[in-house]
Enzyme design. Structure first.
Site, PDB file in Angstrom:
ATOM      1  N   ARG A  50       0.848  -1.195   0.000  1.00  0.00           N
ATOM      2  CA  ARG A  50       0.000   0.000   0.000  1.00  0.00           C
ATOM      3  C   ARG A  50       0.883   1.245   0.000  1.00  0.00           C
ATOM      4  NH1 ARG A  50      -1.375   1.604   4.619  1.00  0.00           N
ATOM      5  NH2 ARG A  50      -2.207  -0.374   5.429  1.00  0.00           N
ATOM      6  N   TYR A 102     -16.739  16.612 -15.418  1.00  0.00           N
ATOM      7  CA  TYR A 102     -17.181  15.223 -15.424  1.00  0.00           C
ATOM      8  C   TYR A 102     -18.214  14.993 -14.312  1.00  0.00           C
ATOM      9  CZ  TYR A 102     -17.015  10.193 -14.591  1.00  0.00           C
ATOM     10  OH  TYR A 102     -17.361   8.889 -14.375  1.00  0.00           O
ATOM     11  N   ASP A 174      -7.372  19.198 -13.922  1.00  0.00           N
ATOM     12  CA  ASP A 174      -7.692  17.862 -14.429  1.00  0.00           C
ATOM     13  C   ASP A 174      -7.312  17.845 -15.908  1.00  0.00           C
ATOM     14  OD1 ASP A 174      -8.888  15.601 -15.528  1.00  0.00           O
ATOM     15  OD2 ASP A 174     -10.648  15.699 -14.218  1.00  0.00           O
ATOM     16  N   LYS A 199      -7.776   6.886 -19.231  1.00  0.00           N
ATOM     17  CA  LYS A 199      -8.081   7.403 -20.559  1.00  0.00           C
ATOM     18  C   LYS A 199      -6.815   7.414 -21.415  1.00  0.00           C
ATOM     19  CE  LYS A 199     -11.905   7.564 -18.555  1.00  0.00           C
ATOM     20  NZ  LYS A 199     -12.254   8.499 -17.528  1.00  0.00           N
TER      21      LYS A 199
HETATM   22  O1  P1T Z   1     -13.029   7.008 -14.095  1.00  0.00           O
HETATM   23  P1  P1T Z   1     -11.863   7.519 -13.284  1.00  0.00           P
HETATM   24  O2  P1T Z   1     -10.538   6.958 -13.674  1.00  0.00           O
HETATM   25  O3  P1T Z   1     -12.113   7.451 -11.802  1.00  0.00           O
HETATM   26  O4  P1T Z   1     -11.728   9.085 -13.641  1.00  0.00           O
HETATM   27  C1  P1T Z   1     -12.732  10.004 -13.375  1.00  0.00           C
HETATM   28  C2  P1T Z   1     -12.653  11.182 -14.312  1.00  0.00           C
HETATM   29  C3  P1T Z   1     -12.060  12.361 -13.884  1.00  0.00           C
HETATM   30  N1  P1T Z   1     -11.938  13.432 -14.684  1.00  0.00           N
HETATM   31  C4  P1T Z   1     -12.387  13.399 -15.967  1.00  0.00           C
HETATM   32  C5  P1T Z   1     -12.244  14.611 -16.830  1.00  0.00           C
HETATM   33  C6  P1T Z   1     -13.005  12.247 -16.455  1.00  0.00           C
HETATM   34  O5  P1T Z   1     -13.434  12.260 -17.733  1.00  0.00           O
HETATM   35  C7  P1T Z   1     -13.149  11.110 -15.617  1.00  0.00           C
HETATM   36  C8  P1T Z   1     -13.832   9.872 -16.083  1.00  0.00           C
HETATM   37  N2  P1T Z   1     -14.670  10.083 -17.166  1.00  0.00           N
HETATM   38  C9  P1T Z   1     -15.436   9.131 -17.787  1.00  0.00           C
HETATM   39  C10 P1T Z   1     -15.530   7.870 -17.379  1.00  0.00           C
HETATM   40  C11 P1T Z   1     -16.172   9.618 -18.971  1.00  0.00           C
HETATM   41  O6  P1T Z   1     -16.656   8.799 -19.783  1.00  0.00           O
HETATM   42  O7  P1T Z   1     -16.280  10.834 -19.133  1.00  0.00           O
END
Ligand code: P1T
Length: 384
Positions: A50, A102, A174, A199
Site C-alpha cells: 500500500r 465530469y 484535471d 483514458k
Molecule cells: O473514471 P476515473 O478513472 O475514476 O476518472 C474520473 C474522471 C475524472 N476526470 C475526468 C475529466 C473524467 O473524464 C473522468 C472519467 N470520465 C469518464 C468515465 C467519462 O466517460 O467521461
C-alpha cells in the site's frame, strides 16, 4: 545537471531504469503485498505494497516525467486521485471549480465532500477575470478541468494560476481530456495536475487508474501521506499496463488529434448538424487560449444534431457501428457517449443544461482507426 528529455523520449525513458534484479527493461509486475526484512526496518526500500511497490514506483516516476513535474503519485482511479486532493482540505474551506465538469467529479464534490463541510462554487472560468470576485478568505483550492467534459470549454490555465498565486490558493488542473502530450499545466503555473489515466495515458481501455503530479515537496509529502493512509492505490498489474500505454502516448495522441480534427470539420459542414464543440475551430470562444496552451486540440469533441431531442440523439448513437456506445474515452478505439443519460446523469438536469449538456448532445472519443471508416460510420448513423 542532466538535461531534460524531449517529451517523445520522456514517455519511453522518463524516470525508468533497468530492474536491479536481472536488468529487465520493463519493470516486472511485482505481484507482492509485502517484503522480507532482516530485522524490523531492515529492508530494501519497500515494506508493504500500500505504501510502495516497485512497479507502481516506476509508473509514478513516468507520471512525473511526462508532466515535467518533480513527484508523481498513482491511485486506484481518477476519482481516487481527486479524493486525495480533497482530503488536503478542512471543513469550512471553499473550492472554486468549472461549471462544466465530469459528472463523477461533481458527484464526488457535492455528495461526498460537501456533507463534510467543504463548500463548492461552480462558475464559468472561460473568462479568467471573473475568478477574482469569487475568491474569499476561505478559498483554498481552484479545481479546473480543461478542455471540459463534455462541452470542450477551454480555461486559461496561466491566467487562473496568476490569480491563485496572488491569493495563496492552490490550483489543480484535471488534464484528462488533453493528456500530457497536449498540455502540461505545471509549466503554466498550476500546483497539481490530475489525470484519469484510465483514458489517454493508459490508452487501451483495459485499466482504471489515476495520477497526480506536483512540484512542491511539502505538497507531495502531504499527498503521499493521504495515499498511504487512505489506501486507494493501484495494483502492480494495472501500474504495469499504464506504464506500457504511456510509451506510445505521443504517437497515439498525434493520430487522435488528426482524426478528431477531420471529424470536427466533417460534422461542421454536415447539413444534419446544428453545432460542433471542438477547440480547434477559430470560432471556438477560447480558440486563442487553446492555441497557446495546447499542442494540438486533443481527440474529444461533442455535437448536437439539427432538430434533435433525447430520442433522436439516442437513435444516432444506437446506429453507430464502429464507434462503440460506451462510457469512458481516450482508448485507441472510437467511442460515442450520450452525456445526459450516461457520464453526466449524476448532475441534476437543470444544472447540467445550464452549462450546455442538453438531451440532444452526443460526445465522441475519436480513436486512431482510419478516419475514412469513422466518417463513413457517422454518415450512415446520421442518415439512418
Ligand atoms: O473514471 P476515473 O478513472 O475514476 O476518472 C474520473 C474522471 C475524472 N476526470 C475526468 C475529466 C473524467 O473524464 C473522468 C472519467 N470520465 C469518464 C468515465 C467519462 O466517460 O467521461
Amino acid at each position: 545537471m542532466k538535461k531534460a528529455m524531449q517529451f517523445n523520449t520522456a514517455v519511453i525513458h522518463g524516470g525508468q531504469s533497468p530492474d536491479p534484479a536481472y536488468g529487465a527493461v520493463m519493470p516486472p509486475i511485482y505481484q507482492t503485498s509485502t517484503y522480507a526484512q532482516s530485522t524490523p526496518g531492515g529492508h530494501k526500500g519497500f515494506e508493504y505494497s500500500r505504501t510502495h511497490n516497485p512497479t507502481r514506483s516506476a509508473l509514478e516516476n513516468a507520471f512525473a516525467s511526462i508532466e515535467g513535474g518533480a513527484f508523481g503519485l498513482a491511485f486506484a482511479s481518477g476519482l481516487a486521485a481527486m479524493d486525495a486532493v480533497m482530503k488536503l482540505l478542512q471543513p469550512g474551506d471553499e473550492v472554486i471549480s468549472t461549471n462544466d465538469l465530469y459528472g463523477g467529479s461533481y458527484r464526488l464534490f457535492t455528495k461526498i465532500f460537501e456533507p463534510f463541510g467543504i463548500r463548492f462554487r461552480f462558475i464559468d472560468l472561460q473568462q479568467a477575470d471573473q475568478l477574482e470576485e469569487h475568491i474569499s478568505a476561505a478559498t483554498r483550492l481552484i479545481w479546473v478541468e480543461t478542455p471540459t467534459n463534455p462541452m470542450m470549454q477551454v480555461v486559461d490555465i496561466a491566467a487562473i494560476a496568476r490569480q491563485a498565486k496572488a491569493h495563496n490558493v492552490l490550483l489543480a488542473v484535471d488534464n484528462t481530456f488533453a493528456s500530457s502530450y497536449v498540455q502540461n499545466p505545471l509549466a503554466l503555473g498550476a500546483d497539481i495536475v490530475m489525470h484519469s489515466a484510465t483514458k489517454y495515458l493508459a490508452g487501451h481501455s483495459d485499466v482504471v487508474l489515476g495520477a497526480l503530479v506536483v512540484n512542491d515537496e511539502e505538497l507531495d509529502e502531504r499527498l503521499r501521506f493521504i495515499q498511504n493512509a487512505s489506501g486507494a492505490v493501484p495494483g502492480p498489474m494495472d501500474s504495469f499496463l499504464t506504464l506500457r500505454g504511456i510509451k506510445t502516448l505521443h504517437v497515439r495522441m498525434q493520430r487522435h488529434c488528426e482524426n478528431a480534427a477531420a471529424i470536427a470539420n466533417y460534422l461542421a459542414k454536415h447539413p444534419a448538424i446544428e453545432k460542433v464543440y471542438w477547440p480547434g475551430f477559430e470560432s471556438h470562444p477560447n480558440h486563442e487560449v487553446a492555441k497557446t496552451q495546447m499542442n494540438g486540440f486533443g481527440g474529444m469533441l461533442s455535437f448536437i444534431p439539427k432538430g434533435a431531442d433525447y430520442s433522436k440523439a439516442i437513435r444516432i448513437v444506437e446506429h453507430l457501428e464502429l464507434f462503440t456506445l460506451a462510457e469512458s474515452l481516450g482508448g485507441v478505439e472510437s467511442l460515442a457517449g450520450h452525456p445526459a443519460s450516461m457520464t453526466h446523469a449524476s448532475i441534476p438536469k437543470e444544472i447540467r443544461e445550464k452549462s450546455g449538456v442538453v438531451d440532444s448532445l452526443i460526445r465522441l472519443s475519436v480513436g486512431i482507426e482510419d478516419v475514412r471508416d469513422l466518417i463513413q460510420d457517422l454518415e450512415q448513423a446520421l442518415s439512418a
